[in-house]
Design a protein around this motif. Structure first.
Motif, PDB file in Angstrom:
ATOM      1  N   TRP A   1      43.992  62.133  41.304  1.00  8.94           N
ATOM      2  CA  TRP A   1      43.825  60.707  41.596  1.00  8.94           C
ATOM      3  C   TRP A   1      44.612  60.205  42.809  1.00  8.94           C
ATOM      4  O   TRP A   1      44.720  58.999  43.016  1.00  8.94           O
ATOM      5  N   GLN A   2      45.138  61.109  43.632  1.00  5.47           N
ATOM      6  CA  GLN A   2      45.911  60.666  44.793  1.00  5.47           C
ATOM      7  C   GLN A   2      45.054  59.847  45.760  1.00  5.47           C
ATOM      8  O   GLN A   2      45.480  58.793  46.260  1.00  5.47           O
ATOM      9  N   ASP A   3      43.856  60.319  46.013  1.00  4.09           N
ATOM     10  CA  ASP A   3      42.990  59.600  46.953  1.00  4.09           C
ATOM     11  C   ASP A   3      42.602  58.235  46.405  1.00  4.09           C
ATOM     12  O   ASP A   3      42.649  57.224  47.133  1.00  4.09           O
ATOM     13  N   ALA A   4      42.243  58.183  45.134  1.00  2.00           N
ATOM     14  CA  ALA A   4      41.843  56.902  44.548  1.00  2.00           C
ATOM     15  C   ALA A   4      43.006  55.919  44.536  1.00  2.00           C
ATOM     16  O   ALA A   4      42.801  54.704  44.679  1.00  2.00           O
ATOM     17  N   ALA A   5      44.205  56.422  44.363  1.00  5.19           N
ATOM     18  CA  ALA A   5      45.368  55.535  44.323  1.00  5.19           C
ATOM     19  C   ALA A   5      45.769  55.044  45.711  1.00  5.19           C
ATOM     20  O   ALA A   5      46.480  54.043  45.827  1.00  5.19           O
ATOM     21  N   SER A   6      45.336  55.737  46.759  1.00  2.17           N
ATOM     22  CA  SER A   6      45.774  55.395  48.120  1.00  2.17           C
ATOM     23  C   SER A   6      44.755  54.543  48.868  1.00  2.17           C
ATOM     24  O   SER A   6      45.056  54.030  49.965  1.00  2.17           O
ATOM     25  N   VAL A   7      43.548  54.411  48.370  1.00  2.64           N
ATOM     26  CA  VAL A   7      42.489  53.673  49.074  1.00  2.64           C
ATOM     27  C   VAL A   7      42.821  52.184  49.103  1.00  2.64           C
ATOM     28  O   VAL A   7      43.074  51.567  48.069  1.00  2.64           O
ATOM     29  N   ILE A   8      42.855  51.611  50.301  1.00  3.60           N
ATOM     30  CA  ILE A   8      43.095  50.174  50.484  1.00  3.60           C
ATOM     31  C   ILE A   8      41.753  49.457  50.593  1.00  3.60           C
ATOM     32  O   ILE A   8      40.910  49.795  51.434  1.00  3.60           O
ATOM     33  N   ASP A   9      41.546  48.469  49.729  1.00  2.00           N
ATOM     34  CA  ASP A   9      40.293  47.711  49.713  1.00  2.00           C
ATOM     35  C   ASP A   9      40.621  46.235  49.889  1.00  2.00           C
ATOM     36  O   ASP A   9      41.068  45.564  48.957  1.00  2.00           O
ATOM     37  N   THR A  10      40.439  45.743  51.102  1.00  2.00           N
ATOM     38  CA  THR A  10      40.790  44.343  51.395  1.00  2.00           C
ATOM     39  C   THR A  10      39.872  43.359  50.674  1.00  2.00           C
ATOM     40  O   THR A  10      40.198  42.168  50.587  1.00  2.00           O
ATOM     41  N   ASN A  11      38.764  43.860  50.156  1.00  2.00           N
ATOM     42  CA  ASN A  11      37.850  42.976  49.432  1.00  2.00           C
ATOM     43  C   ASN A  11      38.214  42.870  47.955  1.00  2.00           C
ATOM     44  O   ASN A  11      37.567  42.125  47.216  1.00  2.00           O
ATOM     45  N   ALA A  12      39.214  43.646  47.521  1.00  2.00           N
ATOM     46  CA  ALA A  12      39.561  43.640  46.098  1.00  2.00           C
ATOM     47  C   ALA A  12      41.051  43.389  45.902  1.00  2.00           C
ATOM     48  O   ALA A  12      41.678  43.920  44.993  1.00  2.00           O
ATOM     49  N   ILE A  13      41.659  42.584  46.763  1.00  2.00           N
ATOM     50  CA  ILE A  13      43.098  42.325  46.689  1.00  2.00           C
ATOM     51  C   ILE A  13      43.422  41.458  45.475  1.00  2.00           C
ATOM     52  O   ILE A  13      42.809  40.405  45.269  1.00  2.00           O
ATOM     53  N   GLY A  14      44.398  41.929  44.672  1.00  2.00           N
ATOM     54  CA  GLY A  14      44.899  41.143  43.546  1.00  2.00           C
ATOM     55  C   GLY A  14      43.876  40.845  42.483  1.00  2.00           C
ATOM     56  O   GLY A  14      43.971  39.802  41.827  1.00  2.00           O
ATOM     57  N   GLN A  15      42.943  41.722  42.272  1.00  2.00           N
ATOM     58  CA  GLN A  15      41.916  41.484  41.259  1.00  2.00           C
ATOM     59  C   GLN A  15      42.458  41.721  39.850  1.00  2.00           C
ATOM     60  O   GLN A  15      43.368  42.517  39.638  1.00  2.00           O
ATOM     61  N   ALA A  16      41.858  41.071  38.883  1.00  2.00           N
ATOM     62  CA  ALA A  16      42.194  41.271  37.478  1.00  2.00           C
ATOM     63  C   ALA A  16      41.491  42.530  36.969  1.00  2.00           C
ATOM     64  O   ALA A  16      40.647  43.108  37.654  1.00  2.00           O
ATOM     65  N   PRO A  17      41.816  42.980  35.789  1.00  2.00           N
ATOM     66  CA  PRO A  17      41.158  44.163  35.237  1.00  2.00           C
ATOM     67  C   PRO A  17      39.640  44.001  35.194  1.00  2.00           C
ATOM     68  O   PRO A  17      39.124  42.922  34.874  1.00  2.00           O
ATOM     69  N   SER A  18      38.961  45.123  35.518  1.00  2.66           N
ATOM     70  CA  SER A  18      37.509  45.125  35.525  1.00  2.66           C
ATOM     71  C   SER A  18      37.030  46.531  35.224  1.00  2.66           C
ATOM     72  O   SER A  18      37.834  47.454  35.039  1.00  2.66           O
ATOM     73  N   ALA A  19      35.708  46.712  35.198  1.00  2.00           N
ATOM     74  CA  ALA A  19      35.153  48.035  34.950  1.00  2.00           C
ATOM     75  C   ALA A  19      35.525  48.999  36.066  1.00  2.00           C
ATOM     76  O   ALA A  19      35.717  50.198  35.832  1.00  2.00           O
ATOM     77  N   ASP A  20      35.640  48.524  37.308  1.00  2.00           N
ATOM     78  CA  ASP A  20      35.994  49.394  38.439  1.00  2.00           C
ATOM     79  C   ASP A  20      37.491  49.649  38.503  1.00  2.00           C
ATOM     80  O   ASP A  20      37.933  50.706  38.968  1.00  2.00           O
ATOM     81  N   HIS A  21      38.272  48.682  38.092  1.00  2.00           N
ATOM     82  CA  HIS A  21      39.738  48.798  38.140  1.00  2.00           C
ATOM     83  C   HIS A  21      40.282  48.393  36.774  1.00  2.00           C
ATOM     84  O   HIS A  21      40.378  47.194  36.468  1.00  2.00           O
ATOM     85  N   LEU A  22      40.663  49.371  35.950  1.00  7.21           N
ATOM     86  CA  LEU A  22      40.977  49.121  34.549  1.00  7.21           C
ATOM     87  C   LEU A  22      42.127  48.140  34.348  1.00  7.21           C
ATOM     88  O   LEU A  22      42.134  47.386  33.386  1.00  7.21           O
TER      89      LEU A  22
END
Length: 637
Positions: free
Chosen positions: A39-60
């Motif tokens: 999960w190193q790559d998934a943990a390092s990906v910066i997504d400016t469209n998802a800053i400070g989001q609450a829990p969701s199906a894509d981000h638990l």
């Protein structure tokens, strides 16, 4: 042994606690190993469209301020969090182990300094120590590792000191000292193996504490720094948006709790399997009346010469002196018995002669020579080889006389390895030969067994075999037949007599049974209240006791001619306590021959016949009387 321990582990892992703790530990370790890989790559990906989001199906559990997935970052941080905690725990354990063992090998002033420093450090709260060391070592993961490790060390050092002290007084440690084993070897071969299990348990528990401490430092900004991250740093970042996304702080907090719980519960499981084996004021000695020196002059065959031996222990108001002015000589091939009631100073005399009285105990003597060498003034390094090869000590309890974690053969072989320069294999061969010499059946097989696999009589024989590994000129046997049946007693006494005849070895037999001693030894030293009150020959009709106490001891012995209908003979009263010694003769309160002179003046040990000394104001009256014995119902004391 290995099979039994394996069965214990399996049984423990089948319990709810064992199964749950093992599952948690395996889960934490698996995530620590696989987390950065998967999960190193998934943990390092910066997504400016998802800053400070609450829990969701894509981000638990949501995303952070750069849009990175917090759940994956928690999984990846497992490796760094666990590894740093284990390293800090290892530093604490190793440092604590060294600090805990140093007092055993350092000179006494330095040992006291180390012990005092550890005691002071233990008095401080752990968090204060961590912060103190963090300031010294600096901010960052390296400084935090050292800070936590050194903060953990004092508690582990205190535990090591306590456990070491509980083992250092055992008979097998004293036997190793008599054998000449050096301090460092004694520590690693005899003390540490016997305290290793509780130390391992506490090290496991300490790993959980280190994990919590490390997360705390990172949370405060002292530990892991960007761009690295661990659970504490993630928890700190999650608090910034806790009102928007509480799960961001909850996830790393739950990870810390699960991992800490895993280590602590696993430590409890380990404890259930292996179990937990679990400066003085300057004082002045009480003036003592100097004993009259042994009337027998020294000769070329004198093995041991003792003049005015005194053993004292300090207390708050003065010194307790349980051995007072003892003088005697032992010649080659001579068997001497030392008898007396419990507390008379018999064993302490043997320990003092063997140089086994440790501080704060004090041993003084006008003369204490073994094989022509002054024992009290010769440096320990020079004396070690002499005592290790020429003096053998057989202790009272054979079970505690051997190190329970080492095989019998290896313990015997250690003497030859240390003092005769034999290789490991040759020394073991000699050990088997010595076991065979003391009539141990199947000596080759028995040498590979542990002490608990020997019977009591076989352990005593093996102790004598250990003494014969060198070429002993003197064997001190301290109650060697206690708790053994009469058949085994006879075998051991016969073995000692055979050893004496074949090797011209002198023997000091310490016992409370004057009948056994009188049948085995040529001379008897009768001790009472720390003094020799009579020194007399024991052979045949020449045994004519002149002291009331000696005659009382003889009267309390039983034989086949004893009237079974009559009440047993006992000596009335009790011996005085060493720190409450009365004026005059110590036996006066129990002696029917006592006079005012007896209660006011302590008699000297004087010669009354060739090779016969007695400390009594009325030896002639005692000779013509059976005084000193009261016939009463009960057993002989």
């Amino acid at each position: 042994m290995a099979k039994r321990r394996g069965a214990q582990w399996l049984a423990a892992l089948r319990t709810p606690l064992g199964a749950f703790s093992a599952a948690l530990v395996l889960l934490v370790l698996a995530v620590a190993v696989l987390g950065p890989i998967l999960w190193q790559d998934a943990a390092s990906v910066i997504d400016t469209n998802a800053i400070g989001q609450a829990p969701s199906a894509d981000h638990l559990v949501g995303t952070d301020e750069l849009g990175r997935d917090i759940f994956h970052r928690v999984l990846v941080a497992t490796r760094l969090s666990v590894v740093l905690a284990l390293i800090a725990a290892a530093i604490g354990v190793v440092t604590g182990l060294v600090l805990g063992m140093l007092p055993a090998v350092l000179p006494r002033p330095l040992a006291r300094l180390v012990t005092s420093a550890v005691n002071i450090a233990v008095a401080f709260p752990g968090l204060l120590l961590v912060l103190f060391f963090a300031v010294i070592f600096g901010v960052g993961k390296n400084g935090a590792v050292l800070a936590i490790g050194f903060a953990l060390a004092p508690q582990f050092a205190r535990l090591t000191q306590t456990l070491s002290a509980s083992v250092a007084g055992r008979d097998f440690v004293s036997a190793a000292r008599v054998a000449g084993v050096g301090r460092i070897r004694l520590l690693f071969r005899h003390i540490l193996p016997n305290i290793g299990e509780p130390l391992a348990v506490n090290a496991t528990l300490g790993a959980g504490g280190s994990l919590l401490a490390f997360s705390g430092l990172s949370f405060l900004g002292i530990g892991v720094q960007a761009s690295d991250y661990d659970w504490g740093r993630l928890l700190n970042e999650g608090l910034n948006g806790i009102y928007v996304n509480p799960a961001a702080a909850l996830a790393p907090g739950v990870a810390v709790v699960i991992a800490g719980l895993a280590f602590n519960l696993f430590g409890e499981t380990v404890a259930g399997v292996i179990g937990v084996r679990a400066r003085l004021p300057r004082l002045v000695h009480r003036p003592l009346q100097t004993a009259k020196v042994d009337d027998r002059p020294d000769s070329d065959d004198t093995v041991l010469a003792v003049e005015n031996l005194e053993v004292a222990f300090p207390r708050s108001s003065g010194w307790t002196v349980p051995v007072r002015g003892v003088s005697f000589t032992v010649r080659a091939g001579e068997a001497i018995g030392v008898v007396g009631e419990s507390g008379s100073g018999k064993s302490l005399t043997g320990l003092a002669v063997s140089r086994l009285i440790e501080s704060p105990g004090s041993v003084t003597a006008d003369r204490l020579d073994f094989a022509g060498t002054p024992v009290l003034t010769t440096p320990e390094r020079e004396l070690r080889t002499l005592l290790g090869t020429s003096l053998a000590m057989v202790f009272q309890d054979p079970m505690t006389s051997f190190n329970p974690t080492r095989r019998i053969g290896r313990q015997l072989a250690e003497v030859s390895e240390q003092h005769q320069g034999l290789s490991r294999a040759k020394a073991f061969e000699r050990a088997v030969d010595r076991l065979r010499a003391v009539r141990i059946p199947a000596a080759g097989r028995r040498a590979k067994q542990y002490p608990h696999e020997f019977s009591g009589g076989m352990r005593q024989r093996a102790m004598i075999g250990m003494g014969l590994m060198g070429d002993p000129r003197l064997i001190i046997a301290d109650e060697p037949t206690t708790a053994l049946d009469v058949t085994v007693q006879r075998q051991l006494l016969r073995l000692l007599a055979q050893t004496r005849a074949e090797r011209d070895t002198a023997i000091i037999l310490i016992s409370h049974d004057i009948a056994v001693v009188s049948q085995t030894c040529e001379r008897i030293l009768v001790m009472y209240a720390g003094r020799i009150v009579e020194d007399l020959p024991s052979a045949g009709p020449e045994m004519t006791p002149r002291h009331p106490y000696t005659r009382a001891l003889l009267a309390t012995t039983l034989d086949l001619d004893t009237d079974r209908e009559a009440a047993l003979a006992v000596i009335p009263g009790r011996p005085p306590e060493p720190d409450r010694m009365p004026e005059g003769c110590a036996f006066a309160a129990r002696c029917p021959l006592a006079t005012d002179q007896c209660r006011a003046e302590e008699p000297e040990l004087v010669v009354v016949a060739p090779e016969h000394r007695v400390a009594c104001w009325h030896p002639d009256e005692a000779l013509s009387s059976a005084a000193g014995v009261v016939v009463a119902a009960g057993g002989a004391e």
